[in-house]
Each structure stands twice: as C-alpha cells, then as structure tokens.
Design a protein around this motif. Sequence first.
Motif, PDB file in Angstrom:
ATOM      1  N   LEU A   1     -24.004  -2.851  37.675  1.00  0.00           N
ATOM      2  CA  LEU A   1     -23.085  -2.072  36.855  1.00  0.00           C
ATOM      3  C   LEU A   1     -23.800  -1.565  35.600  1.00  0.00           C
ATOM      4  CD1 LEU A   1     -19.876  -4.302  37.023  1.00  0.00           C
ATOM      5  CD2 LEU A   1     -20.665  -2.562  38.630  1.00  0.00           C
ATOM      6  N   TYR A   2     -23.407  -0.371  35.152  1.00  0.00           N
ATOM      7  CA  TYR A   2     -24.009   0.227  33.970  1.00  0.00           C
ATOM      8  C   TYR A   2     -22.911   0.655  32.997  1.00  0.00           C
ATOM      9  CZ  TYR A   2     -28.120   0.356  36.949  1.00  0.00           C
ATOM     10  OH  TYR A   2     -29.152  -0.005  37.779  1.00  0.00           O
ATOM     11  N   LYS A   3     -23.081   0.320  31.727  1.00  0.00           N
ATOM     12  CA  LYS A   3     -22.049   0.615  30.724  1.00  0.00           C
ATOM     13  C   LYS A   3     -21.736   2.116  30.687  1.00  0.00           C
ATOM     14  CE  LYS A   3     -25.090   1.180  26.693  1.00  0.00           C
ATOM     15  NZ  LYS A   3     -25.350   0.758  25.319  1.00  0.00           N
ATOM     16  N   ASP A   4     -20.460   2.395  30.471  1.00  0.00           N
ATOM     17  CA  ASP A   4     -19.911   3.752  30.369  1.00  0.00           C
ATOM     18  C   ASP A   4     -19.781   4.481  31.704  1.00  0.00           C
ATOM     19  OD1 ASP A   4     -19.575   3.480  27.639  1.00  0.00           O
ATOM     20  OD2 ASP A   4     -21.563   4.269  27.189  1.00  0.00           O
ATOM     21  N   ASP A   5     -20.313   3.900  32.814  1.00  0.00           N
ATOM     22  CA  ASP A   5     -19.923   4.375  34.131  1.00  0.00           C
ATOM     23  C   ASP A   5     -18.517   3.841  34.405  1.00  0.00           C
ATOM     24  OD1 ASP A   5     -22.215   5.789  34.537  1.00  0.00           O
ATOM     25  OD2 ASP A   5     -23.074   4.457  36.044  1.00  0.00           O
ATOM     26  N   ILE A   6     -17.990   4.104  35.602  1.00  0.00           N
ATOM     27  CA  ILE A   6     -16.616   3.685  35.920  1.00  0.00           C
ATOM     28  C   ILE A   6     -16.633   2.700  37.081  1.00  0.00           C
ATOM     29  CG2 ILE A   6     -14.385   4.509  36.847  1.00  0.00           C
ATOM     30  CD1 ILE A   6     -14.990   7.177  35.347  1.00  0.00           C
ATOM     31  N   MET A   7     -15.797   1.657  36.986  1.00  0.00           N
ATOM     32  CA  MET A   7     -15.606   0.756  38.124  1.00  0.00           C
ATOM     33  C   MET A   7     -14.160   0.891  38.593  1.00  0.00           C
ATOM     34  SD  MET A   7     -15.780  -2.966  36.235  1.00  0.00           S
ATOM     35  CE  MET A   7     -14.813  -3.340  34.764  1.00  0.00           C
ATOM     36  N   VAL A   8     -13.971   0.829  39.904  1.00  0.00           N
ATOM     37  CA  VAL A   8     -12.638   0.970  40.500  1.00  0.00           C
ATOM     38  C   VAL A   8     -12.192  -0.411  40.948  1.00  0.00           C
ATOM     39  CG1 VAL A   8     -11.256   2.113  42.261  1.00  0.00           C
ATOM     40  CG2 VAL A   8     -13.213   3.314  41.248  1.00  0.00           C
ATOM     41  N   LEU A   9     -11.106  -0.890  40.364  1.00  0.00           N
ATOM     42  CA  LEU A   9     -10.629  -2.251  40.583  1.00  0.00           C
ATOM     43  C   LEU A   9      -9.378  -2.271  41.443  1.00  0.00           C
ATOM     44  CD1 LEU A   9     -10.786  -3.420  36.842  1.00  0.00           C
ATOM     45  CD2 LEU A   9     -12.616  -3.565  38.539  1.00  0.00           C
ATOM     46  N   TYR A  10      -9.221  -3.349  42.216  1.00  0.00           N
ATOM     47  CA  TYR A  10      -7.963  -3.571  42.941  1.00  0.00           C
ATOM     48  C   TYR A  10      -7.501  -4.981  42.633  1.00  0.00           C
ATOM     49  CZ  TYR A  10      -4.719  -4.916  46.581  1.00  0.00           C
ATOM     50  OH  TYR A  10      -3.622  -5.409  47.239  1.00  0.00           O
ATOM     51  N   GLY A  11      -6.222  -5.109  42.277  1.00  0.00           N
ATOM     52  CA  GLY A  11      -5.687  -6.438  42.026  1.00  0.00           C
ATOM     53  C   GLY A  11      -4.262  -6.395  41.521  1.00  0.00           C
ATOM     54  N   HIS A  12      -3.754  -7.577  41.193  1.00  0.00           N
ATOM     55  CA  HIS A  12      -2.405  -7.694  40.634  1.00  0.00           C
ATOM     56  C   HIS A  12      -2.412  -7.119  39.228  1.00  0.00           C
ATOM     57  CE1 HIS A  12       1.423  -9.404  39.354  1.00  0.00           C
ATOM     58  NE2 HIS A  12       1.652  -9.762  40.611  1.00  0.00           N
ATOM     59  N   ASN A  13      -1.350  -6.425  38.858  1.00  0.00           N
ATOM     60  CA  ASN A  13      -1.294  -5.769  37.555  1.00  0.00           C
ATOM     61  C   ASN A  13      -1.546  -6.736  36.400  1.00  0.00           C
ATOM     62  OD1 ASN A  13      -0.699  -3.309  38.777  1.00  0.00           O
ATOM     63  ND2 ASN A  13       1.508  -3.609  38.644  1.00  0.00           N
ATOM     64  N   LYS A  14      -1.002  -7.942  36.483  1.00  0.00           N
ATOM     65  CA  LYS A  14      -1.176  -8.899  35.377  1.00  0.00           C
ATOM     66  C   LYS A  14      -2.631  -9.337  35.257  1.00  0.00           C
ATOM     67  CE  LYS A  14       0.276 -13.047  38.011  1.00  0.00           C
ATOM     68  NZ  LYS A  14      -1.063 -13.619  38.150  1.00  0.00           N
ATOM     69  N   ASN A  15      -3.347  -9.429  36.378  1.00  0.00           N
ATOM     70  CA  ASN A  15      -4.761  -9.816  36.334  1.00  0.00           C
ATOM     71  C   ASN A  15      -5.624  -8.684  35.797  1.00  0.00           C
ATOM     72  OD1 ASN A  15      -4.185 -12.337  37.392  1.00  0.00           O
ATOM     73  ND2 ASN A  15      -4.491 -11.668  39.500  1.00  0.00           N
ATOM     74  N   ILE A  16      -5.293  -7.444  36.172  1.00  0.00           N
ATOM     75  CA  ILE A  16      -6.026  -6.288  35.645  1.00  0.00           C
ATOM     76  C   ILE A  16      -5.818  -6.187  34.138  1.00  0.00           C
ATOM     77  CG2 ILE A  16      -6.159  -3.766  35.646  1.00  0.00           C
ATOM     78  CD1 ILE A  16      -5.477  -3.883  38.653  1.00  0.00           C
ATOM     79  N   LYS A  17      -4.590  -6.394  33.701  1.00  0.00           N
ATOM     80  CA  LYS A  17      -4.298  -6.349  32.262  1.00  0.00           C
ATOM     81  C   LYS A  17      -5.075  -7.441  31.524  1.00  0.00           C
ATOM     82  CE  LYS A  17      -0.472  -5.790  29.047  1.00  0.00           C
ATOM     83  NZ  LYS A  17       0.979  -5.625  28.892  1.00  0.00           N
ATOM     84  N   ARG A  18      -5.171  -8.625  32.131  1.00  0.00           N
ATOM     85  CA  ARG A  18      -5.915  -9.737  31.519  1.00  0.00           C
ATOM     86  C   ARG A  18      -7.394  -9.393  31.374  1.00  0.00           C
ATOM     87  NH1 ARG A  18      -7.872 -14.758  33.747  1.00  0.00           N
ATOM     88  NH2 ARG A  18      -7.060 -14.126  35.786  1.00  0.00           N
TER      89      ARG A  18
END
Length: 237
Positions: free
Chosen positions: A206-223
Amino acid sequence: MKYIVVGLGVFGASISEKLAEMGNEVIGVDISMSKVEAIKEKITHAISLDATDMEAVKNLPLDDTDVVIIGIGEDKGANIMAAAVMKQMKVKRLISRAVDPLQRTVLETMGVDEIIHPEKETADRWAQKLNLEGVVDSFEIDSDFSIVETKIPEEYHEKTIKELNIKDQFDIIILTTMSVSPSKNELGTETEKASVNGVARADTVLYKDDIMVLYGHNKNIKRLLEEHKKFKEGDLG
C-alpha cells in the motif's frame, strides 16, 4: 456534522433526509416555499432563500458548517451561480451536483471540491460517504455492509496487507487498491485519475494517498476510519 443542502428537489430532499436520519444537523435551502414546507419536519431546519444572492446567503451559518451541497439540478445556471457564491464565501467543503459533462467541467474549473452525478440512488451512496469522514466513495450492500473507497493513510505507507493484518484487527477485507495520478479535464484544469490495480493479495503493498477499496460491516469500517483520524491527529499512544 453540520450540512447545508441547497436545492430541495428529489435529489436534494433525499440526501437531506438521509443525512438527518444518520443524526447529522441538516439545513435545507430552496427558493421554493412549497419544497421547504414539504421537508421542514424531516430535517433540522428548512429555509426559503435565493442561494444565488450573496446577501441572502450571508444569513446562513456557513462558518460552522462542515459541508455545503449544491443539489440544484433542473436549472444549471442557478447551480453554477450558487456554487460560485459558496466559493466566494470560502465554505469548508463544497460539493455540487452536475447533470452533464460540460457542467461538471465548469464546476471543476471553479474549484468545487467534489461533483455529484444525478442518479436517484446516488443520494443514499453520498449520504453514506459523507457520514464517514475520510471516505472517497461508497456503495451500500445492505443496511449493515458496505464497499468503501478511502485514501490510504500515511501509517500504511509501503506496508503489505499481510503486515497490517486488517482482516483480524477490524474484520474488514481490502478488495483492491487504486493508484491516483494527476490528470486534466477538457479545459485544462488539474484533476486526479484513479486506476484499479487488480484484486488485492496478502503481498500487495500500500502507498499513502492512493485508494484502498474496503468491504465490511459499517461499524467496523467506521472504527477503522476513526483510528486513521486519531493517528493523523497524534492521539494514539
């Protein structure tokens, strides 16, 4: 957070209500009193004024508003003029709707922070995106799970997915990464272009300021996003 939504048609009303349901303070603005009356019980405040009039706009609490959204769709001239007024007022974050490519280009050239496309379903997606600080874009799978694009933070720079162990820490999967590079629109204004790097693997770096696409429960993403914010502010430790 505090939002001002200018233009209470189908899109503006939808995103206003969704943001209010998420517990945010939402001020809806429209020149039409009937549209103001239709939504006033569903959001924090609803005000009838001409958002293309600088003197009228000065009455809005812009200094303590986090995001201003120009949701005007049918009148492209009013949309652009309202965006110009908000730029002059130096609002913290300005997002505007665009209904065609030329209008989008004009708004980008004016320096509008982000552009919304007019699909009805976009209201839900943008409400979700705006409710999670740090999100570039999001797609709600259902009421609990989402796919979210977010900028890779500095603390993840040059680390692999395996090293970060996000799956075990947050129960979130990194689906892919996107490289961000400078680009120009039709009028020569600097913008950013994102290129997908393919399915992420354990050894993906991973490289800073690039974008990562996440999948998960909304509460975990918010955390996870809240952890990024704390790290950036120096509150971890």
